[in-house]
Scaffold this motif. Structure first.
Motif, short mmCIF file in Angstrom:
data_model
loop_
_atom_site.label_atom_id
_atom_site.label_comp_id
_atom_site.label_asym_id
_atom_site.label_seq_id
_atom_site.Cartn_x
_atom_site.Cartn_y
_atom_site.Cartn_z
N GLU A 156 20.00 97.53 47.90
CA GLU A 156 19.50 96.31 47.27
C GLU A 156 18.00 96.14 47.87
OE1 GLU A 156 22.13 93.13 46.94
OE2 GLU A 156 23.86 94.42 46.93
N PRO A 157 16.93 96.68 46.99
CA PRO A 157 15.58 96.44 47.56
C PRO A 157 15.30 94.94 47.24
CG PRO A 157 15.71 98.53 46.37
CD PRO A 157 17.15 97.78 46.16
N ARG A 158 14.64 94.39 48.13
CA ARG A 158 14.34 92.88 48.08
C ARG A 158 12.89 92.66 48.30
NH1 ARG A 158 19.53 91.52 51.96
NH2 ARG A 158 21.07 91.94 50.26
N MET A 159 12.58 91.31 47.75
CA MET A 159 11.17 91.04 47.80
C MET A 159 11.22 89.68 48.74
SD MET A 159 7.91 90.72 45.38
CE MET A 159 7.56 92.24 45.09
N TYR A 160 10.34 89.32 49.59
CA TYR A 160 10.58 88.19 50.19
C TYR A 160 9.06 87.35 49.98
CZ TYR A 160 14.11 90.13 52.99
OH TYR A 160 15.48 90.73 53.27
N PHE A 161 9.24 86.42 49.43
CA PHE A 161 7.68 85.44 49.10
C PHE A 161 7.76 84.44 50.39
CE2 PHE A 161 9.06 86.89 45.13
CZ PHE A 161 7.79 87.26 44.30
N LEU A 162 6.74 84.46 51.02
CA LEU A 162 6.59 83.53 52.16
C LEU A 162 6.00 82.14 51.62
CD1 LEU A 162 5.09 85.58 55.05
CD2 LEU A 162 7.34 85.38 54.24
N THR A 163 6.48 81.20 51.96
CA THR A 163 5.90 79.76 51.44
C THR A 163 5.94 78.49 52.54
OG1 THR A 163 8.75 79.26 51.48
CG2 THR A 163 7.81 80.21 49.44
#
Length: 126
Positions: free
Chosen positions: A51-58
């Motif tokens: 399950e490829p994932r993207m992480y957005f830094l907030t």
């Protein structure tokens, strides 16, 4: 924000929180932000695994009030594997959007709106 020559396991809730989304939803969210001419902020793509994932830094504190289905908010007591600064393309773990400054973070309200839209487009529920 540490960005060295090797991947580094970093605590969320210190420099940033992170919002994890499925890769296809995250990529579409990036497109939607860019279509508006707005900055995406820092984003990490992990293409490895089933399950490829993207992480957005907030900004710190985002995770405490996040509640979007299909995403995971990572704040205090969570960690994110941060790629080396030189990894800006795949395969594997890399910066989809490299930080341009220590404060180059995704805007939480904007991110929330585009993730909702991207998920609904994917589900065909717009």
């Amino acid at each position: 924000m540490p960005i060295g020559n090797e991947p580094e396991l970093c605590p969320a809730g210190t420099w940033w929180d992170a919002i994890r989304a499925p890769e296809h939803v995250g990529r579409r969210a990036v497109e939607l932000i860019e279509e508006q001419g707005l900055p995406v902020g820092s984003a990490i793509l992990d293409e490895g695994g089933r399950e490829p994932r993207m992480y957005f830094l907030t900004p710190v504190g985002t995770a405490a009030r996040w509640g979007e289905p299909g995403t995971v908010a990572l704040g205090l007591s969570c960690h994110v594997l941060v790629p080396p600064a030189k990894h800006t393309s795949g395969p594997g773990l890399y910066w989809h959007r490299l930080p341009t400054s220590p404060r180059a973070l995704a805007a939480p309200d904007l991110l929330h709106r585009v993730l909702i839209k991207a998920r609904r487009e994917r589900e065909g529920t717009l």
